[in-house]
Scaffold this motif. Structure first.
Motif, mmCIF file in Angstrom:
data_model
loop_
_atom_site.group_PDB
_atom_site.id
_atom_site.type_symbol
_atom_site.label_atom_id
_atom_site.label_comp_id
_atom_site.label_asym_id
_atom_site.label_seq_id
_atom_site.Cartn_x
_atom_site.Cartn_y
_atom_site.Cartn_z
ATOM 1 N N PRO A 58 -98.229 -55.134 33.648
ATOM 2 C CA PRO A 58 -97.393 -55.103 32.448
ATOM 3 C C PRO A 58 -96.978 -53.693 32.053
ATOM 4 O O PRO A 58 -95.926 -53.498 31.432
ATOM 5 N N CYS A 59 -97.780 -52.707 32.416
ATOM 6 C CA CYS A 59 -97.466 -51.320 32.056
ATOM 7 C C CYS A 59 -96.269 -50.801 32.840
ATOM 8 O O CYS A 59 -95.610 -49.848 32.433
ATOM 9 N N HIS A 60 -95.997 -51.409 33.998
ATOM 10 C CA HIS A 60 -94.881 -50.988 34.846
ATOM 11 C C HIS A 60 -93.826 -52.090 34.962
ATOM 12 O O HIS A 60 -93.043 -52.092 35.910
ATOM 13 N N SER A 90 -102.775 -52.168 38.517
ATOM 14 C CA SER A 90 -102.774 -52.565 37.107
ATOM 15 C C SER A 90 -104.194 -52.462 36.553
ATOM 16 O O SER A 90 -105.100 -53.161 37.013
ATOM 17 N N GLU A 91 -104.350 -51.597 35.571
ATOM 18 C CA GLU A 91 -105.690 -51.371 35.012
ATOM 19 C C GLU A 91 -106.301 -52.662 34.490
ATOM 20 O O GLU A 91 -107.511 -52.891 34.582
ATOM 21 N N THR A 92 -105.466 -53.519 33.956
ATOM 22 C CA THR A 92 -105.967 -54.747 33.347
ATOM 23 C C THR A 92 -106.430 -55.762 34.391
ATOM 24 O O THR A 92 -107.434 -56.444 34.191
ATOM 25 N N PHE A 93 -105.705 -55.880 35.478
ATOM 26 C CA PHE A 93 -105.936 -57.025 36.357
ATOM 27 C C PHE A 93 -106.667 -56.701 37.663
ATOM 28 O O PHE A 93 -107.189 -57.614 38.307
ATOM 29 N N GLY A 126 -97.933 -44.436 35.847
ATOM 30 C CA GLY A 126 -98.330 -44.257 34.451
ATOM 31 C C GLY A 126 -99.618 -44.982 34.115
ATOM 32 O O GLY A 126 -100.505 -44.419 33.471
ATOM 33 N N CYS A 127 -99.734 -46.242 34.565
ATOM 34 C CA CYS A 127 -100.958 -46.995 34.264
ATOM 35 C C CYS A 127 -102.125 -46.249 34.915
ATOM 36 O O CYS A 127 -102.085 -45.915 36.100
ATOM 37 N N ASP A 128 -103.139 -46.022 34.128
ATOM 38 C CA ASP A 128 -104.294 -45.148 34.403
ATOM 39 C C ASP A 128 -104.356 -44.418 35.759
ATOM 40 O O ASP A 128 -103.994 -43.267 35.865
ATOM 41 N N LYS A 129 -104.848 -45.090 36.799
ATOM 42 C CA LYS A 129 -105.137 -44.387 38.058
ATOM 43 C C LYS A 129 -103.877 -44.101 38.849
ATOM 44 O O LYS A 129 -103.928 -43.323 39.807
ATOM 45 N N GLY A 198 -94.777 -50.883 29.160
ATOM 46 C CA GLY A 198 -95.225 -49.506 28.958
ATOM 47 C C GLY A 198 -96.742 -49.436 28.965
ATOM 48 O O GLY A 198 -97.430 -50.457 28.934
ATOM 49 N N VAL A 199 -97.254 -48.220 29.031
ATOM 50 C CA VAL A 199 -98.704 -48.023 29.154
ATOM 51 C C VAL A 199 -99.367 -48.065 27.783
ATOM 52 O O VAL A 199 -98.701 -48.048 26.747
ATOM 53 N N CYS A 200 -100.687 -48.100 27.795
ATOM 54 C CA CYS A 200 -101.463 -48.116 26.550
ATOM 55 C C CYS A 200 -100.988 -46.981 25.637
ATOM 56 O O CYS A 200 -100.787 -45.853 26.097
ATOM 57 N N MET A 201 -100.829 -47.310 24.349
ATOM 58 C CA MET A 201 -100.187 -46.329 23.445
ATOM 59 C C MET A 201 -101.176 -45.558 22.598
ATOM 60 O O MET A 201 -100.803 -44.892 21.640
ATOM 61 N N THR A 205 -106.480 -43.132 28.995
ATOM 62 C CA THR A 205 -106.337 -42.424 30.263
ATOM 63 C C THR A 205 -104.875 -42.301 30.687
ATOM 64 O O THR A 205 -104.456 -41.269 31.214
ATOM 65 N N ALA A 206 -104.087 -43.356 30.448
ATOM 66 C CA ALA A 206 -102.678 -43.307 30.866
ATOM 67 C C ALA A 206 -101.927 -42.209 30.125
ATOM 68 O O ALA A 206 -101.262 -41.363 30.741
ATOM 69 N N ALA A 207 -102.021 -42.213 28.790
ATOM 70 C CA ALA A 207 -101.302 -41.193 28.007
ATOM 71 C C ALA A 207 -101.845 -39.805 28.318
ATOM 72 O O ALA A 207 -101.093 -38.821 28.370
#
Ligand code: FES
Length: 576
Positions: A58-60, A90-93, A126-129, A198-201, A205-207
């Motif tokens: 979802p972040c991308h 995806s950091e979430t999944f 952008g998503c964390d790693k 978009g990434v965690c706001m 770690t992403a920001a």
């Protein structure tokens, strides 16, 4: 364009398309097969766009559209875009932890660049790693490369309040465990917390990592702060594409941008942002790829003199959308200027100083003055002692002050499952003074060093109103997390680091001011326990997991694979 154009035969891709030989015939004819005429690509810089889009990131989610904006920019500047998809992480999944696969994506990035007819690179992440992985690979490949950050999602909204990714989830989950909010409230929050791609706001770690990519000079100015859903974002994407073509002509490679001073700048920014502890591991890995010596002590030295001035959750109050309206990273860097070396160069060919010359802070409550910070210093502390001979990290600014100097009995869990099975029990023998310890959660032990380090407060204490306790592990924690969590203990317990020898009832002492972390048992007893330790086999015995177990470094080394760190440059691929 500052430099004269290279001649077509000076381009790296010329080796694929230029020679009058059998192989070039094949390469050209297969380009024609895809419907391109020679005038589309011949003699033009080929720009790889490494796109970490997937249907389940979802972040991308906007990367399918954004890649078209990047391509538009590449074409406008006279280049030829080649989209190369890469693992999305995806950091979430992605389980068990994206950290297991950071080096996988780094390898994939490097090899995608090296093996294809590429002159320059746009990295979409952008998503964390994804950010450290893409940058690690690009640094090792060392072709002109520019990072296009995904941008933060919009603020979360819930009954008139803003919600921040991660940070507010942990907060309200404890309220739910304490019985203060209902299942219905919780479900309503679920619908309001992630309102756009978009990434965690929060300053997770992403920001943090996208901001540090910018400080390192690897994005266009202020690119990392633009909300993903803002129309400035596709404009930035197109400009990134245009700039990638120019960078080929200028031969502006990561090795010409990254220096010891640029990494110091990144550490200063990390501290002043109140950024993610994960960045410590990633910056060490990036520096080692770039051939820059960087150790944990450097982080502590810089932390001691750097105030936290970004008032962003989890350390502060606001979210990335507010940060953008406040002037974004450029304004933040302008304010931080006395602590930075602004002579460092960036991908647009200018220095950081030139890039932030006109920047202004528009909301003082979001980016605070150096003399009125969110926290005086100690955005991060590196602790050493007999429990962590090679170091451990914590964020004192995000912990309850009473826990900065603390001694208490250990409550030790040998695995996440063991912890999860006990932490909700009403008869658990635990007080707010206990020190929760989680073993076997490090790079080899988990494996993949997952974000288990913000151990839940035992339910019976949550009901009593306890919201913070001292917690120690060799795991990481989410950048959106908070609390007195001591992380990244090195060496890790699974391979016989001293954390393996902590037992329930042992006293553990921490003193943040002195940077000490001690297991209060005698040296003789510790030696006895060490002698009884039985080495354990790798957790994963085949496939990528087996490679990971063989080659992964410890947290203080950046968790890179030993064979990927900086070394002899590899030759260009042979074309026969
Ligand atoms: Fe992708 Fe947080 S889940 S940045």
């Amino acid at each position: 364009m500052k430099n004269p154009k290279k001649r077509p035969e000076d381009l790296r891709s010329f080796r694929w398309f230029g020679p009058a030989d059998l192989r070039s015939f094949g390469h050209r004819s297969r380009m024609l097969q895809m419907g391109y005429d020679e005038e589309d690509f011949a003699g033009k810089p080929m720009i790889a766009i490494i796109n970490t889009w997937s249907d389940i990131n979802p972040c991308h989610a906007h990367f399918r559209a954004r890649v078209e904006d990047v391509k538009r920019g590449v074409l406008q500047a006279g280049g030829f875009p080649i989209e190369l998809p890469a693992m999305s992480l995806s950091e979430t999944f992605v389980k068990p932890s994206t950290m297991l696969y950071r080096n996988f994506l780094a390898m994939e990035t490097e090899e995608l660049i090296r093996s294809h007819p590429v002159d320059g690179v746009v990295l979409m992440g952008g998503c964390d790693k994804t950010t450290p992985a893409l940058l690690m690979g690009a640094i090792s490949a060392d072709l002109p490369a520019i990072f296009m950050p995904a941008g933060p999602m919009l603020r979360g909204a819930y009954r008139g309040e803003t919600l921040g990714s991660g940070s507010d989830v942990w907060k309200y989950w404890d309220e739910k465990r304490a019985g203060r909010i209902s299942e219905e409230d919780w479900r309503e929050m679920e619908r309001g917390i992630a309102r756009s791609f978009g990434v965690c706001m929060t300053m997770g770690t992403a920001a943090t990592m996208t901001a540090l990519a910018e400080v390192l000079g690897l994005t266009l100015p202020n690119a990392s702060s633009i909300p993903a859903a803002d129309s400035a974002h596709p404009r930035m994407a197109a400009e990134t594409g245009r700039r990638a073509v120019e960078m080929v002509f200028e031969d502006l490679k990561p090795s010409r941008l990254l220096t010891a001073a640029s990494f110091d700048n990144a550490i200063v920014a990390l501290m002043a942002l109140g950024g993610s502890t994960n960045a410590v591991i990633h910056l060490i890995a990036l520096a080692r790829r770039a051939g820059v010596a960087l150790d944990l002590q450097r982080f502590d030295t810089i932390a001691r003199r750097t105030p936290v001035i970004a008032n962003l959750r989890p350390t502060g109050q606001f979210l990335m959308e507010d940060f953008w309206y406040a002037g974004g990273l450029s304004a933040f860097l302008a304010r931080l200027a006395p602590l930075l070396d602004l002579t460092q160069r960036t991908v647009n060919g200018r220095s950081l100083e030139e890039n932030v010359a006109e920047a202004k802070v528009w909301r003082e409550e979001v980016v605070r003055p150096l003399d009125d910070p969110v926290a005086g210093r100690d955005g991060l502390a590196v602790l050493f002692g007999n429990l962590a001979p090679r170091g451990a990290v914590m964020k004192p600014a995000a912990a309850e002050p009473r826990l900065r100097r603390h001694r208490g009995p250990a409550l030790v869990f040998a695995s996440y499952d063991e912890m999860a099975g006990q932490i909700e029990r009403d008869d658990l023998s635990v007080t707010p003074d206990h020190v929760l310890v989680l073993q076997n959660a490090g790079p080899k032990g988990a494996p993949g060093m997952p974000e288990w380090g913000m151990l839940p407060i035992p339910k019976k204490l949550v009901r009593q109103g306890v919201r913070d306790m001292l917690r120690i592990s060799d795991a990481r924690m989410s950048g959106t997390s908070y609390g007195a969590c001591i992380l990244h203990v090195a060496p890790e317990s699974y391979i016989g680091g001293p954390l393996a020898f902590a037992r329930t009832g042992d006293e553990i002492g921490v003193d943040v001011e002195k940077r000490e972390l001690r297991l209060e048992v005698s040296d003789e007893e510790l030696a006895r326990r060490r002698a009884a330790f039985i080495p354990r086999p790798p957790r994963l015995k085949r496939g990528y997991g087996a490679l990971f177990a063989r080659a992964i470094g410890q947290a203080d080394e950046g968790c890179d694979f030993d064979f990927l760190e900086c070394g002899e440059p590899l030759p260009e691929p042979e074309i026969h």
